[in-house]
Scaffold this active site. Structure first.
Site, PDB file in Angstrom:
ATOM      1  N   ARG A   1      81.648 112.964  -6.388  1.00 44.26           N
ATOM      2  CA  ARG A   1      81.822 112.252  -5.082  1.00 44.26           C
ATOM      3  C   ARG A   1      83.294 111.503  -4.973  1.00 44.26           C
ATOM      4  O   ARG A   1      83.540 110.457  -4.610  1.00 44.26           O
ATOM      5  CB  ARG A   1      80.774 111.253  -4.908  1.00 44.26           C
TER       6      ARG A   1
ATOM      7  N   LYS B   1      84.619 110.503  -1.501  1.00 44.04           N
ATOM      8  CA  LYS B   1      83.760 109.271  -1.273  1.00 44.04           C
ATOM      9  C   LYS B   1      84.587 107.956  -1.527  1.00 44.04           C
ATOM     10  O   LYS B   1      85.139 107.156  -0.893  1.00 44.04           O
ATOM     11  CB  LYS B   1      82.511 109.242  -1.644  1.00 44.04           C
TER      12      LYS B   1
ATOM     13  N   GLY C   1      58.976  95.172   6.759  1.00 48.49           N
ATOM     14  CA  GLY C   1      58.674  95.218   5.208  1.00 48.49           C
ATOM     15  C   GLY C   1      59.721  94.765   4.158  1.00 48.49           C
ATOM     16  O   GLY C   1      59.511  94.049   3.280  1.00 48.49           O
ATOM     17  N   SER C   2      61.048  95.130   4.168  1.00 41.70           N
ATOM     18  CA  SER C   2      61.717  94.782   3.361  1.00 41.70           C
ATOM     19  C   SER C   2      62.861  93.653   3.809  1.00 41.70           C
ATOM     20  O   SER C   2      62.858  93.461   4.888  1.00 41.70           O
ATOM     21  CB  SER C   2      63.020  95.767   3.132  1.00 41.70           C
TER      22      SER C   2
ATOM     23  N   ASP D   1      54.803 103.908   6.630  1.00 41.76           N
ATOM     24  CA  ASP D   1      55.980 104.233   7.385  1.00 41.76           C
ATOM     25  C   ASP D   1      56.584 105.725   7.614  1.00 41.76           C
ATOM     26  O   ASP D   1      56.275 106.355   6.488  1.00 41.76           O
ATOM     27  CB  ASP D   1      57.304 103.754   6.199  1.00 41.76           C
TER      28      ASP D   1
ATOM     29  N   CYS E   1      61.552 104.404  13.074  1.00 40.55           N
ATOM     30  CA  CYS E   1      62.903 103.882  13.572  1.00 40.55           C
ATOM     31  C   CYS E   1      63.115 104.329  14.772  1.00 40.55           C
ATOM     32  O   CYS E   1      62.437 105.345  15.316  1.00 40.55           O
ATOM     33  CB  CYS E   1      63.734 104.072  12.527  1.00 40.55           C
TER      34      CYS E   1
ATOM     35  N   GLU F   1      61.395 100.669  16.887  1.00 37.15           N
ATOM     36  CA  GLU F   1      62.681 100.301  17.157  1.00 37.15           C
ATOM     37  C   GLU F   1      62.941 100.291  18.823  1.00 37.15           C
ATOM     38  O   GLU F   1      63.129 101.338  19.360  1.00 37.15           O
ATOM     39  CB  GLU F   1      63.975 100.962  16.463  1.00 37.15           C
TER      40      GLU F   1
ATOM     41  N   HIS G   1      70.442  96.241  12.884  1.00 38.45           N
ATOM     42  CA  HIS G   1      71.536  96.640  12.390  1.00 38.45           C
ATOM     43  C   HIS G   1      72.979  95.848  12.717  1.00 38.45           C
ATOM     44  O   HIS G   1      74.160  96.086  12.219  1.00 38.45           O
ATOM     45  CB  HIS G   1      71.767  98.163  13.343  1.00 38.45           C
TER      46      HIS G   1
ATOM     47  N   CYS H   1      63.245  96.728  12.464  1.00 41.50           N
ATOM     48  CA  CYS H   1      63.287  97.812  11.331  1.00 41.50           C
ATOM     49  C   CYS H   1      63.278  96.733  10.019  1.00 41.50           C
ATOM     50  O   CYS H   1      63.432  95.556  10.034  1.00 41.50           O
ATOM     51  CB  CYS H   1      64.447  98.712  11.105  1.00 41.50           C
TER      52      CYS H   1
HETATM   53  N1  GLN Z   1      59.515  99.194   5.174  1.00 40.85           N
HETATM   54  C1  GLN Z   1      60.837  99.968   5.172  1.00 40.85           C
HETATM   55  C2  GLN Z   1      61.798  98.689   5.373  1.00 40.85           C
HETATM   56  O1  GLN Z   1      61.271  97.857   5.762  1.00 40.85           O
HETATM   57  C3  GLN Z   1      60.976 100.676   6.528  1.00 40.85           C
HETATM   58  C4  GLN Z   1      62.319 101.273   6.515  1.00 40.85           C
HETATM   59  C5  GLN Z   1      62.612 102.361   7.642  1.00 40.85           C
HETATM   60  O2  GLN Z   1      62.023 102.357   8.574  1.00 40.85           O
HETATM   61  N2  GLN Z   1      63.826 103.107   7.614  1.00 40.85           N
HETATM   62  O3  GLN Z   1      62.811  98.918   4.716  1.00 40.85           O
HETATM   63 ZN    ZN Z   2      62.748 101.701  10.458  1.00 38.42          ZN
END
Ligand code: GLN
Ligand code: ZN
Length: 765
Positions: A16, A19, A443-444, A610, A654, A676, A705, A737
């Site tokens: 890479r 990059k 989730g995260s 997901d 998403c 989303e 985002h 998300c």
């Molecule tokens: N559960 C995942 C998160 O919250 C979903 C991520 C995603 O949809 N790309 O990160």
């Molecule tokens: Zn998502």
């Protein structure tokens, strides 16, 4: 004599290098000249690797994106960057990513670092590579700037490379762009073609014989005016002194085959991996003086080619075509990692089954020698290849009879919930006792530098497993406490222990392996390292249950179990070429189903699966969509639907245009889907409204985002728009998300506002 050539080579470098050089330049830690030197070094290395070919690609190298390169070559720049007086490369980065290096902007354009809106990005056909979408307007003018191509051509010549410049063809270029007004971009063709003619003549003046002109749009369904555009375009281009190799790839030509055969070009490249069934027809239709290039090495996967099997059909074709036959990879090797030799940690047996870009070029040479000098000339290579292919085919690590037996027994009952949605919803309401407009997250929670550091140190053996687990538990406890303080209704554990939503599961499933340097460019300097799915998939033991149980033990509110669905795991992996994708997907579904049932047994009553990548797996041709959707939906249903009525299944996707696949989304039969929507003012919900989508929906109200913190009124307003489309009693309130890329100091105020918005809605709607 068959000739060998290549359509394109990965430019990021085996380690890479590009990059790191780009990111260092953007951060102002190195100069433009240093960046350019890394780029020149990579081109030189790549050409040296392709020395054995009769023709090597030139112009396939890109600092960011080959489509954006073409826009610059054609002088098709968005207005917002036209008045820039700085260096051309800096302006190029401004279009690509909104800004260049800081120092490059000083004293220019008010010294504001030249920040402009970044170009829109979208996926290059059915790959995971993203290009910068060309912008068009009714008054778009084109103007040739051949400097990049000519400079690379001069470099190649100085290195003694047998150069074949590569460009994107005019019809594909127009078709993958977008109008920024209500004009029709096809009407620009007449203005565009003279610039292409000028470009081809400039290449001819440098002694170029062949130019590869890529028109992958030919493997999709074309409307009549686009078909006509091809005839018009190639008529105009036939008036130049170079020979054109029209390159198609990623699929079959089908009804476009006649069109391709009728175009006045000197050669055609066909993806014989995906369109092997069209080789005979193309040979029959193409005039007898044309070159036929066959893509016989898969440019989209990482498996060794079965060279003996290819020769079996290719030798007779070569007898028939003689000098007219060229052979190549199926498409540019951009979509595979650079060099298998870099992999020193990979399991030796699995490694012996693989080929990355460099190894694929060697395979190509072996095939050419077998054709040109007879198979005896490469006897040893062919025998070694046959042995590797046979070893993989028969390996007990690839074949798991128990998994195969389970797949043979699949039936529709597996994917069916015990009761219809209405019955389930009542039982779930009684159990979960959620308020109206329940709140949750996807989730995260933020992946802080502490988390990443703990993982890095654990992987490097610097901390023990016990202290790593301890650190992750502490993160989980922290996020649970924060969610309780926020007064969210359905909590999550926060996914601290996950590096990546696919890799995390791949690492724990049998049938998966991981490379160290198997990077593929996703966009700009961003690369992904897809896990390698090599064998029948099984789950040796539960993967998430302990984490979820621990998180649930910390709260009396429902804790949502969090899994990645089979379709997404499949679509973000390098997959097997020895069985249909659908079978691999069903295998993943059975493994994930077992995880769902274990979570349920452990007392987790809400489980999210997901499927972020469900839509992006759609085939290039609409005619094939339904077949894909059928097995993708069935895989999800097998995963999710073995649970009791009381267990609430969520899914998350998403940003998705659901209009054309809404029936399949409904067929998933998830109790709740979160999507989303915040940036579309809830317009994406129209699909759910028109279809009368029957289950619950959580339309995102927080654009994760962006670092911006949405206020309560804004989110209430969005939810009211949602309530015009979906009955209020079936709405959830959640972000778009996962929050892993955000900071806690952004997440807390945003979620505070979100919970307040839900409380306001409960009173007013
Ligand atoms: N559960 C995942 C998160 O919250 C979903 C991520 C995603 O949809 N790309 O990160
Ligand atoms: Zn998502």
């Amino acid at each position: 004599m068959a000739r060998t050539h290549n359509l394109g080579f990965p430019r990021i470098g085996a380690k890479r290098e590009l990059k790191f050089a780009l990111e260092s330049y953007w951060k102002d830690q190195s100069s433009r000249d240093e960046l350019k030197a890394v780029a020149a070094g990579l081109r030189q290395q790549n050409w040296a690797l392709q020395n054995q070919l009769d023709l090597a690609p030139v112009g396939d190298f890109s600092f960011y994106d080959q489509v954006l390169d073409m826009s610059f070559t054609l002088g098709c720049l968005p207005n917002r960057v036209r008045d820039f007086h700085g260096d051309a490369l800096d302006n190029y980065f401004r279009v690509a990513r909104g800004r260049s290096a800081k120092s490059s902007e000083e004293g220019c354009c008010g010294g504001n670092h030249g920040g402009v809106a970044a170009g829109e990005m979208t996926k290059w056909f059915d790959t995971n590579y993203h290009y910068i979408v060309p912008d068009f307007k009714a008054d778009t003018e084109f103007k040739l700037d051949a400097s990049r191509l000519l400079a690379q051509l001069a470099e190649a010549k100085a290195q003694g490379v047998k150069a074949k410049p590569v460009i994107i063809g005019p019809v594909t270029y127009l078709s993958i762009g977008k109008e920024k007004d209500d004009s029709n971009r096809l009407e620009l063709l007449g203005r565009l073609l003279p610039v292409y003619v000028e470009l081809l003549n400039a290449l001819a003046a440098q002694g170029v014989e062949w130019v590869q002109i890529d028109e992958p749009i030919l493997v999709t369904e074309l409307e009549a005016d686009w078909v006509k555009a091809f005839t018009q375009a190639y008529q105009a281009l036939s008036d130049t002194k170079v020979k054109l190799l029209l390159a198609t790839y990623f699929g079959q030509l089908q009804s476009n085959l006649e069109l391709v055969a009728s175009l006045p070009v000197q050669g055609v490249h066909l993806d014989a991996i995906n369109a092997g069934n069209e080789v005979d027809a193309l040979i029959a239709k193409l005039p007898a003086d044309r070159v036929i290039s066959l893509g016989v090495i898969n440019g989209r996967n990482i498996w060794k080619t079965d060279l003996n099997a290819v020769l079996e059909w290719l030798l007779p074709v070569s007898k028939q075509l003689g000098d007219r036959l060229w052979i190549a990879p199926s498409c540019s090797l951009l979509h595979v990692p650079v060099d298998l030799d870099s992999e020193v940690k990979l399991d030796a047996e699995i490694k012996s089954w693989l080929a990355f870009a460099k190894q694929k070029l060697t395979e190509l040479s072996v095939l050419a020698t077998a054709i040109n000098q007879g198979p005896a000339a490469v006897k040893a290579e062919l025998e070694a290849n046959a042995a590797a292919i046979a070893a993989r085919r028969n390996s007990p690590r690839v074949n798991n009879p128990a998994v195969k037996a389970a797949i043979a027994k699949l039936d529709a009952k597996l994917g069916q919930r015990k009761s219809p949605y209405a019955t389930r919803a009542a039982k779930q309401a009684a159990l979960l006792k959620l308020p109206k407009f329940p709140t949750t997250t996807i989730g995260s929670f933020p992946q802080t530098s502490d988390i990443r550091q703990a993982r890095r140190r654990f992987k490097a053996g610097e901390i023990s497993e016990a202290s790593y687990l301890q650190a992750m538990r502490a993160e989980i406890a922290y996020s649970v406490r924060e969610q309780e303080l926020l007064d969210l209704d359905v909590l999550v554990h926060g996914e601290a222990e996950r590096n990546d939503m696919v890799e995390y599961f791949g690492e724990q499933l049998d049938g998966y392996t991981f490379s160290q340097f198997g990077w593929v460019q996703s966009y700009g300097s961003r690369c992904v390292k897809p896990p390698i799915l090599f064998g029948d998939i099984s789950r040796p033991k539960a993967m998430t249950v302990e984490w979820s149980k621990y998180a649930q033990s910390l709260t009396r509110k429902p804790m949502k179990g969090m899994l990645t669905g089979p379709v997404t795991i499949l679509n973000w992996s390098f997959v097997r070429d020895d069985q249909p994708r659908s079978i691999s997907c069903y295998q993943l579904a059975l493994a994930m189903r077992a995880e769902v049932l274990d979570l349920e047994k452990a007392g987790i009553s809400v489980i999210q699966i997901d499927e972020a990548a469900l839509r992006e797996g759609l085939p290039l041709r609409r005619a094939q969509w339904q077949e894909y959707l059928d097995w993708a939906v069935e895989s999800f249903r097998i995963t999710a639907n073995g649970v009791e009525d009381e267990t609430q299944i969520h899914t998350h996707m998403c940003y998705s245009e659901f209009n054309d696949i809404i029936k399949s989304i409904a067929d998933l039969d998830a109790d709740v889907i979160t999507i989303e929507t915040s940036r579309s003012d809830m317009e994406l919900l129209d699909a759910f409204k028109n279809f009368e989508y029957p289950n619950e929906i959580g339309p995102g109200v927080y654009d994760i985002h962006s670092p911006n913190i949405p206020n309560q009124d804004y989110m209430v307003k969005l939810m009211k728009l949602a309530a015009e489309r979906v009955p209020a009693e079936r709405l959830w309130v959640n972000p778009d998300c996962g929050l892993k890329t955000r900071q806690w100091n952004e997440v807390i105020p945003a979620l505070t506002n979100m919970v307040e918005a839900a409380k306001t809605l409960r009173k007013s709607v």
